[in-house]
Design a protein around this motif. Structure first.
Motif, PDB file in Angstrom:
ATOM      1  N   ASN A 149      47.679  28.213  35.625  1.00  0.00           N
ATOM      2  CA  ASN A 149      48.485  27.573  36.703  1.00  0.00           C
ATOM      3  C   ASN A 149      47.787  26.308  36.989  1.00  0.00           C
ATOM      4  O   ASN A 149      48.585  25.375  37.357  1.00  0.00           O
ATOM      5  N   PHE A 150      46.670  26.515  37.372  1.00  0.00           N
ATOM      6  CA  PHE A 150      45.678  25.083  37.753  1.00  0.00           C
ATOM      7  C   PHE A 150      45.790  24.101  36.758  1.00  0.00           C
ATOM      8  O   PHE A 150      46.024  22.758  37.282  1.00  0.00           O
ATOM      9  N   ARG A 151      45.753  24.315  35.572  1.00  0.00           N
ATOM     10  CA  ARG A 151      46.142  23.232  34.467  1.00  0.00           C
ATOM     11  C   ARG A 151      47.300  22.487  34.719  1.00  0.00           C
ATOM     12  O   ARG A 151      47.366  21.180  34.302  1.00  0.00           O
ATOM     13  N   LEU A 152      48.372  23.417  35.226  1.00  0.00           N
ATOM     14  CA  LEU A 152      49.816  22.753  35.446  1.00  0.00           C
ATOM     15  C   LEU A 152      49.687  21.509  36.179  1.00  0.00           C
ATOM     16  O   LEU A 152      50.686  20.766  36.520  1.00  0.00           O
ATOM     17  N   ILE A 153      48.667  21.453  37.078  1.00  0.00           N
ATOM     18  CA  ILE A 153      48.666  20.370  37.937  1.00  0.00           C
ATOM     19  C   ILE A 153      48.465  18.953  37.373  1.00  0.00           C
ATOM     20  O   ILE A 153      48.566  17.872  37.707  1.00  0.00           O
ATOM     21  N   VAL A 154      47.688  18.801  35.785  1.00  0.00           N
ATOM     22  CA  VAL A 154      47.670  17.593  35.305  1.00  0.00           C
ATOM     23  C   VAL A 154      48.819  16.956  34.847  1.00  0.00           C
ATOM     24  O   VAL A 154      48.999  15.441  35.311  1.00  0.00           O
ATOM     25  N   PRO A 155      50.377  17.432  34.632  1.00  0.00           N
ATOM     26  CA  PRO A 155      51.184  16.757  34.531  1.00  0.00           C
ATOM     27  C   PRO A 155      51.716  16.119  35.812  1.00  0.00           C
ATOM     28  O   PRO A 155      52.221  14.932  35.818  1.00  0.00           O
ATOM     29  N   LEU A 156      51.704  16.764  37.066  1.00  0.00           N
ATOM     30  CA  LEU A 156      51.801  16.145  38.249  1.00  0.00           C
ATOM     31  C   LEU A 156      50.924  15.041  38.723  1.00  0.00           C
ATOM     32  O   LEU A 156      51.483  13.890  39.099  1.00  0.00           O
ATOM     33  N   ILE A 157      49.810  15.134  38.508  1.00  0.00           N
ATOM     34  CA  ILE A 157      48.874  13.757  38.609  1.00  0.00           C
ATOM     35  C   ILE A 157      49.252  12.635  37.668  1.00  0.00           C
ATOM     36  O   ILE A 157      49.526  11.506  38.223  1.00  0.00           O
ATOM     37  N   VAL A 158      49.822  13.019  36.483  1.00  0.00           N
ATOM     38  CA  VAL A 158      50.285  12.104  35.540  1.00  0.00           C
ATOM     39  C   VAL A 158      51.609  11.441  36.026  1.00  0.00           C
ATOM     40  O   VAL A 158      51.922  10.285  36.104  1.00  0.00           O
ATOM     41  N   LEU A 159      52.436  12.378  36.548  1.00  0.00           N
ATOM     42  CA  LEU A 159      53.906  11.807  37.170  1.00  0.00           C
ATOM     43  C   LEU A 159      53.395  10.783  38.262  1.00  0.00           C
ATOM     44  O   LEU A 159      54.140   9.962  38.664  1.00  0.00           O
ATOM     45  N   VAL A 160      52.470  10.913  39.263  1.00  0.00           N
ATOM     46  CA  VAL A 160      52.222  10.104  40.303  1.00  0.00           C
ATOM     47  C   VAL A 160      51.543   8.998  39.967  1.00  0.00           C
ATOM     48  O   VAL A 160      51.518   7.873  40.512  1.00  0.00           O
ATOM     49  N   ALA A 161      50.420   9.159  38.956  1.00  0.00           N
ATOM     50  CA  ALA A 161      49.446   8.104  38.886  1.00  0.00           C
ATOM     51  C   ALA A 161      50.076   6.876  38.085  1.00  0.00           C
ATOM     52  O   ALA A 161      49.947   5.816  38.225  1.00  0.00           O
ATOM     53  N   VAL A 162      51.057   7.214  36.969  1.00  0.00           N
ATOM     54  CA  VAL A 162      51.638   6.194  36.272  1.00  0.00           C
ATOM     55  C   VAL A 162      52.361   5.174  37.180  1.00  0.00           C
ATOM     56  O   VAL A 162      52.404   4.030  36.767  1.00  0.00           O
ATOM     57  N   PRO A 163      53.331   5.369  37.582  1.00  0.00           N
ATOM     58  CA  PRO A 163      54.008   4.580  38.588  1.00  0.00           C
ATOM     59  C   PRO A 163      53.314   3.947  39.579  1.00  0.00           C
ATOM     60  O   PRO A 163      53.576   2.796  40.079  1.00  0.00           O
ATOM     61  N   LEU A 164      52.167   4.826  40.147  1.00  0.00           N
ATOM     62  CA  LEU A 164      51.528   3.996  41.077  1.00  0.00           C
ATOM     63  C   LEU A 164      50.538   2.993  40.696  1.00  0.00           C
ATOM     64  O   LEU A 164      50.480   1.918  41.584  1.00  0.00           O
ATOM     65  N   LEU A 165      50.172   2.866  39.405  1.00  0.00           N
ATOM     66  CA  LEU A 165      49.060   2.088  38.907  1.00  0.00           C
ATOM     67  C   LEU A 165      49.522   1.135  37.898  1.00  0.00           C
ATOM     68  O   LEU A 165      49.034  -0.038  37.586  1.00  0.00           O
ATOM     69  N   ILE A 166      50.702   1.394  37.450  1.00  0.00           N
ATOM     70  CA  ILE A 166      51.482   0.550  36.215  1.00  0.00           C
ATOM     71  C   ILE A 166      52.697  -0.161  36.935  1.00  0.00           C
ATOM     72  O   ILE A 166      53.735   0.635  37.142  1.00  0.00           O
ATOM     73  N   LYS A 167      52.457  -1.276  37.511  1.00  0.00           N
ATOM     74  CA  LYS A 167      53.439  -2.098  38.067  1.00  0.00           C
ATOM     75  C   LYS A 167      54.228  -3.014  37.672  1.00  0.00           C
ATOM     76  O   LYS A 167      55.268  -3.732  38.066  1.00  0.00           O
ATOM     77  N   THR A 168      53.377  -3.807  36.560  1.00  0.00           N
ATOM     78  CA  THR A 168      53.889  -4.833  36.217  1.00  0.00           C
ATOM     79  C   THR A 168      54.226  -4.557  34.427  1.00  0.00           C
ATOM     80  O   THR A 168      53.549  -3.742  34.111  1.00  0.00           O
ATOM     81  N   GLU A 169      54.844  -5.852  33.948  1.00  0.00           N
ATOM     82  CA  GLU A 169      55.165  -5.754  32.518  1.00  0.00           C
ATOM     83  C   GLU A 169      53.518  -5.690  31.801  1.00  0.00           C
ATOM     84  O   GLU A 169      53.440  -5.224  30.833  1.00  0.00           O
ATOM     85  N   LYS A 170      52.784  -6.435  32.342  1.00  0.00           N
ATOM     86  CA  LYS A 170      51.382  -6.633  31.945  1.00  0.00           C
ATOM     87  C   LYS A 170      50.645  -5.349  31.898  1.00  0.00           C
ATOM     88  O   LYS A 170      50.067  -4.829  30.850  1.00  0.00           O
ATOM     89  N   ASP A 171      50.843  -4.692  32.910  1.00  0.00           N
ATOM     90  CA  ASP A 171      50.179  -3.239  33.124  1.00  0.00           C
ATOM     91  C   ASP A 171      50.966  -2.227  31.928  1.00  0.00           C
ATOM     92  O   ASP A 171      50.121  -1.299  31.334  1.00  0.00           O
TER      93      ASP A 171
END
Length: 479
Positions: free
Chosen positions: A160-182
């Motif tokens: 179950n702990f491993r299932l936290i990885v997709p949640l991190i991805v769901l949060v990290a990608v829109p948080l860090l990728i904000k422009t077309e260049k990113d």
């Protein structure tokens, strides 16, 4: 301003001098302590750098997304893959940034709902995994492969702990990728990772066909050679299983096609990549991989234009007939589901039995399931009457069967909410860029097909792709 610069420079020199002095003294007195001290300082410096610019860690993790089996890290008795370890580290960094209010979220409504729904699924999953275990513990005999009931609970919690990885991805990608260049950087790093494992797949083929030792392969590589038909070597790549490797390669092919449309990399390089990936996919001899590529391609072509679709159908039919007729290996893969030989029949029977066991689990507990991570523990209790008693852990090897048995109708409801949000994001992409829309739809269908022979839905590379869909609509609206 000049005096502040000089002061900072002086402090930095003093810090380096002090650090060097401490390391030098410790090296003479306690060499082991000196090594640990140096490693700690280096780790702290890396942490500070990534804390300031976490996108570098996300892009690094993206390159390592396909390293799901090889070069894994053993921590506390649990095996953690490189992408999972990097994503967990990224999650910790984002948590620290959130504590200090550094993160700046700008999520779409669909993305927020997906994150909330998935977070709810995680909480529900952990609680009911433990509750369901203690509910049936007294009625289920301890399997021979388990050391104790405690080890089963620990294994379930780790799963179950491993299932936290997709949640991190769901949060990290829109948080860090904000422009077309990113966005282009993220795609480039995804392709870089797929290029590495594609070359590794070809290297694996050379090593195995030459009869060389497994020591020439990456640590953690499957230590047995899988054969198909009359002795053809099947490639498992960095996944440890040909079908899982094939599923990744198919998605990677679609990403390369998409990158060609965006013109973010050399057309010659991407064409070479696609050609190499098709060769590697062929050498996996995965029926599911072949089928996923064909269906995904047809759907992509259909949404690209009806005229183009029908012409492509005609050409693909001719190519398929020629491949099946003149290449025995392709013909054998096509016939594999209908093969009644001992090895293939055994594999098909096992898949059928695990699927039936999952259905039996769902029937017995349709509302909340049997809890994620409990399938192996309960398999023998719910196996079909014709299935043999297993003395080793078993997996459903089918995401859909595993999901309904683990989460029941509550999980299906949460999954339906997530599915609707993806559908809305795809609709926005279709409205703002009809050229990109066919690619996303075709790629989604390939994933849905490979899930029929996949062990889990938590692979990080799938969730990076899902996050791309959720954030792409927002980027297109801003253009």
């Amino acid at each position: 301003m000049n005096s502040i610069y000089k002061l900072n420079k002086l402090l930095f020199i003093a810090f380096i001098f002090g650090l060097s002095s401490i390391t030098g003294v410790l090296s003479a007195v306690q060499p082991l302590v000196a090594m640990l001290f140096t490693a700690t300082v280096i780790g702290f410096i890396i942490f500070i750098i990534l804390l300031k610019n976490p996108i570098k860690l996300l892009l690094t993790a993206t390159v390592f997304l396909p390293f799901t089996s090889v070069m894994s890290i053993v921590f506390g008795g649990a095996k953690i893959s490189i992408p999972d370890a990097l994503m967990l580290f990224l999650g910790f960094i984002l948590l620290v940034r959130e504590i200090f209010k550094v993160n700046k979220f700008n999520l779409t409504r669909e993305h927020k709902r997906v994150i909330i729904s998935y977070a709810s699924l995680l909480i529900f999953s952990l609680l009911f995994s433990i509750l369901c275990f203690y509910k049936v513990k007294g009625d289920i005999i301890l399997p021979s492969w388990a050391g104790s009931y405690t080890s089963i609970v620990v294994g379930s919690v780790v799963s179950n702990f491993r299932l936290i990885v997709p949640l991190i991805v769901l949060v990290a990608v829109p948080l860090l990728i904000k422009t077309e260049k990113d966005y282009h950087k993220l795609l480039k790093h995804f392709i870089a990772g797929s290029f590495i494992v594609t070359c590794y797949g070809i290297y694996e083929f050379i090593i195995k066909t030459a009869g060389l030792s497994f020591s020439y392969l990456l640590p953690g590589h499957a230590q047995s050679i899988l054969f198909f038909g009359d002795g053809k070597v099947r490639l498992s790549g960095t996944f440890g299983e040909p079908s899982y490797f094939a599923g990744y390669i198919v998605l990677s092919i679609f990403v390369c096609v998409y990158a060609k449309k965006l013109k973010i990399l050399s057309r010659l390089f991407l064409n070479l990549m696609i050609a190499l990936q098709l060769i590697v996919l062929l050498l996996t001899y995965s029926t599911g991989g072949y089928l996923a590529l064909i269906v995904g391609t047809l759907i992509y072509l259909f949404y690209s234009g009806k005229t183009k679709f029908f012409i492509s159908i005609f050409l693909l039919s001719i190519v398929a007939i020629m491949l099946v007729t003149f290449i025995p290996a392709v013909s054998e893969v096509v016939q594999k589901p209908f093969d009644s030989s001992t090895g293939q029949m055994g594999s098909s029977t096992d898949r059928s039995n695990t699927a039936k066991a999952a259905i039996n689990m769902f029937k017995d507990s349709p509302i909340y399931g049997i809890g994620y991570g409990n399938f192996s523990f309960l398999y023998n209790h719910y196996r079909p009457a014709t299935a043999i008693f297993k003395t080793e852990p078993s997996i459903a090897n089918n995401v859909y069967a595993d999901f309904i048995s683990s989460y029941g109708l509550i999980g299906v409801f949460l999954l339906l909410i997530i599915f609707i949000q993806f559908k809305r994001s795809l609709k926005k992409i279709r409205i703002h860029n009809r050229i990109e829309y066919p690619f996303f739809v075709g790629a989604i269908f390939t994933i849905l097909l490979v899930y029929m022979a996949y062990p889990t839905f938590s692979y990080a590379f799938h969730w990076v792709f899902y996050s791309i869909i959720l954030m792409r609509s927002n980027l297109l609206i801003k253009q």
